[in-house]
Structure formats: structure tokens, C-alpha cells
Write an enzyme that holds these catalytic residues in place. Structure first.
Site, PDB file in Angstrom:
ATOM      1  N   SER A 149       7.444 -23.915  -2.057  1.00  0.00           N
ATOM      2  CA  SER A 149       8.868 -23.619  -1.917  1.00  0.00           C
ATOM      3  C   SER A 149       9.227 -22.527  -2.913  1.00  0.00           C
ATOM      4  O   SER A 149       8.679 -22.494  -4.027  1.00  0.00           O
ATOM      5  CB  SER A 149       9.679 -24.878  -2.245  1.00  0.00           C
ATOM      6  N   GLN A 202      16.274 -28.810   9.438  1.00  0.00           N
ATOM      7  CA  GLN A 202      16.634 -27.452   9.879  1.00  0.00           C
ATOM      8  C   GLN A 202      15.875 -27.080  11.159  1.00  0.00           C
ATOM      9  O   GLN A 202      16.456 -26.526  12.099  1.00  0.00           O
ATOM     10  CB  GLN A 202      16.307 -26.454   8.765  1.00  0.00           C
ATOM     11  N   HIS A 240       5.215 -18.968   3.509  1.00  0.00           N
ATOM     12  CA  HIS A 240       5.753 -17.931   4.407  1.00  0.00           C
ATOM     13  C   HIS A 240       4.619 -17.128   5.043  1.00  0.00           C
ATOM     14  O   HIS A 240       4.692 -16.737   6.206  1.00  0.00           O
ATOM     15  CB  HIS A 240       6.655 -16.959   3.635  1.00  0.00           C
ATOM     16  N   MET A 293      14.428 -16.366   3.339  1.00  0.00           N
ATOM     17  CA  MET A 293      15.381 -15.921   2.322  1.00  0.00           C
ATOM     18  C   MET A 293      14.628 -15.169   1.217  1.00  0.00           C
ATOM     19  O   MET A 293      15.134 -15.002   0.115  1.00  0.00           O
ATOM     20  CB  MET A 293      16.155 -17.103   1.754  1.00  0.00           C
ATOM     21  N   GLY A 294      13.399 -14.743   1.524  1.00  0.00           N
ATOM     22  CA  GLY A 294      12.651 -13.920   0.564  1.00  0.00           C
ATOM     23  C   GLY A 294      12.007 -14.733  -0.533  1.00  0.00           C
ATOM     24  O   GLY A 294      11.872 -15.953  -0.442  1.00  0.00           O
TER      25      GLY A 294
HETATM   26  O1  PAF Z   1      14.623 -21.697   5.769  1.00  0.00           O
HETATM   27  C1  PAF Z   1      15.207 -20.698   5.280  1.00  0.00           C
HETATM   28  O2  PAF Z   1      14.646 -19.949   4.483  1.00  0.00           O
HETATM   29  C2  PAF Z   1      16.635 -20.393   5.688  1.00  0.00           C
HETATM   30  O3  PAF Z   1      17.372 -21.557   5.858  1.00  0.00           O
HETATM   31  C3  PAF Z   1      16.723 -19.498   6.933  1.00  0.00           C
HETATM   32  C4  PAF Z   1      16.168 -20.192   8.166  1.00  0.00           C
HETATM   33  C5  PAF Z   1      15.987 -18.194   6.705  1.00  0.00           C
HETATM   34  C6  PAF Z   1      18.196 -19.169   7.238  1.00  0.00           C
HETATM   35  O4  PAF Z   1      18.794 -18.493   6.181  1.00  0.00           O
END
Ligand code: PAF
Length: 275
Positions: free
Chosen positions: A176, A144, A28, A21-22
């Protein structure tokens, strides 16, 4: 996006996707590193997905900085970014959802009941756009990750799922995008989350038969003492997200807690030694 991926594949290259989500951070970047190790071309998707936010959550104020994200992706060797607009992802009369129905019930779903339906729907759509061979997600979002692996299996997506380990700041705070919301004081207090997780794991390693409810209460006491408000603390079978049984292989110890208005999640995995 599909034309780009198909062109890569025609030239014999494999494609990995890192959905985000940037407002990227080192966590990341480590997902991009893992993706590069496992495919020829890395595509990062950047999309703050409205359907996974509840009505009173932080969708509008979720941090965004596409230019900075673009630079970071380029420096780390991602070859493409897919950053669609919400109206491209969701036509006004969009009426189809992808919903996992077992793993999506407890933990985060208790206070965010529509969250995982939004995640599975958008990730399925991102997979259809990027057509990846490999997809990389972070273990920090443990629930998730399990749900998405289940979705890939159940819906026969021809994608290899890789779940990469949590990346932490030097003092233990799990990285995060939401850490940005914490005040300096909350940032220090929030270290109780990783501390309590490590303490619980250490206790279970030494005393595999320790009472799990008692352990959860001790974790809650530590988090509350530091000014945190516990959303949940769970010690579960890491594969099923159910209460551990004699057959459970690994345990997931997971926390969600608020510091101020910021909701943080974190977890540790451990081999289960209980009988
Ligand atoms: O983990 C995230 O950043 C979001 O939940 C994802 C997997 C990109 C889906 O929008």
C-alpha cells in the site's frame, strides 16, 4: 486523453486503464502487468482525488512522486499516463456525483461516509477521459472493487473489469502507498493484520461452522495486542457484503485497523463450506 485513446482504437488497438493515486509500488506494477496481458495499450491514471478524502484525512500529506511514478510506468510498459490537475477534473461549480447506494454502506463507509461517492465519481470521470476497453483494480480495496463493478454494470459502461489479487511483501504485509507512513515498529506490529486474516481463514477451512462473532473477537484481540486500533473486522458474503447465508458462495474476511495514525486495510477471500 480521449483523442489519444480514440486514435489507438482507430488503429485496431484495445486500451486498458489502471487508475491509481500514484506513489506506485509493486502492487500497482502487477496491475499494469495484468492490463498488458488483456489489452494492447495500457494507460495509468495518476490523480490524488480530493473528493474521496474526508475533512480530517491525509489528502495533503498523501505521498506524491510523479517523476518516479513516470519512470516505473515506462519501465513496466505502460504507454501513457493521464495525470490531470484537480481543477481540470473538478470545475469550481462542479455539482454532479455518481453514487452507488447499497454496497457503499458498511465497512469503510462507516468511518468514511463520503469516500465511495468520491471514488465512483472520479472513476466514472476517468473512464470518460480514457475510454478504456478494460479496467484493472486491486482486490486489496475489496469493497471499492465490488462497488466499481456494480457501477459499471448499472451504468452500462462498455468496460471489462478485472480485479487482480493482492500483492504482499515477503512477510505478508499487503502492499500500500500508505505503508510508507509506518514507523519500523508499527511496520512489524502491522503484520498482525495479515496473520489474523490467515488464521481466521484457516479456522473456517477446518471448522466451516465456527462462530463468526467469536472469530472476529479473536482477530480483534490479536490486532489490539500488537498495538493496532481496530476500525472494523467483517466476515461477509463476498458478493453482497451482507451477513453470510446458506446461499453464500464466497466469504470476504476484511480488516481495517490503525497503527499509529496510519489506517491499513487488508482482506482474504475464501470458498464457503458452511451449509
Ligand atoms: O484505489 C485507488 O487508488 C483510488 O481509490 C482510485 C480507484 C484510483 C480512485 O481515485
Amino acid at each position: 486523453m480521449q483523442r489519444y485513446s480514440l486514435a489507438q482504437k482507430r488503429q485496431g488497438r484495445t486500451v486498458a486503464v489502471v487508475p491509481t493515486m500514484g506513489f506506485l509500488h509493486e502492487g500497482h506494477m502487477s496491475l499494469i502487468d495484468t492490463a498488458r496481458e488483456n489489452a494492447d495499450v495500457v494507460v495509468v491514471t495518476i490523480f490524488v482525488n480530493p473528493t474521496q478524502f474526508g475533512p480530517n484525512e491525509d489528502f495533503d500529506k498523501y505521498p506524491r512522486d510523479l517523476e518516479r511514478d513516470r519512470r516505473m510506468c515506462e519501465e513496466r510498459g505502460a504507454l501513457a499516463i493521464f495525470a490531470p490537475e484537480a481543477r481540470e477534473m473538478y470545475p469550481a461549480d462542479s455539482s454532479t456525483w455518481v453514487q452507488e447506494e447499497k454496497l457503499s454502506r458498511g465497512m469503510c463507509a462507516k468511518t468514511r461516509p463520503t469516500h465511495f461517492r468520491g471514488v465512483t465519481t472520479v472513476v466514472a470521470k476517468l473512464f470518460n477521459a480514457v475510454l478504456p476497453d478494460v479496467a484493472v483494480f486491486g482486490q486489496k480495496d475489496a469493497q471499492q472493487a465490488l462497488i466499481l463493478c456494480r457501477m459499471v454494470r448499472d451504468l452500462n459502461f462498455p468496460i471489462r473489469m478485472i480485479i487482480a489479487p493482492i500483492v504482499r511483501e515477503a512477510d505478508g504485509l499487503a502492499m500500500s502507498s500508505r505503508n510508507k507512513y509506518l514507523s519500523a515498529e508499527e511496520r512489524v506490529n502491522a503484520l498482525s493484520v495479515s496473520r489474523s486474516l490467515n488464521a481466521a481463514r484457516a479456522r473456517l477451512e477446518v471448522f466451516p461452522g465456527a462462530d463468526l462473532d467469536g472469530l472476529k473477537q479473536e482477530m480483534a484481540a490479536e490486532i489490539q495486542f500488537s498495538g493496532g486500533r481496530v476500525d472494523y473486522i467483517e466476515i461477509l458474503d463476498a458478493a453482497t457484503l451482507e451477513e453470510p447465508t446458506g446461499d453464500s458462495g464466497r466469504l470476504l474476511i476484511a480488516v481495517a485497523a490503525y497503527y499509529g495514525a496510519t489506517r491499513l486495510i487488508d482482506n482474504v477471500l475464501m470458498e464457503k463450506k458452511r451449509k
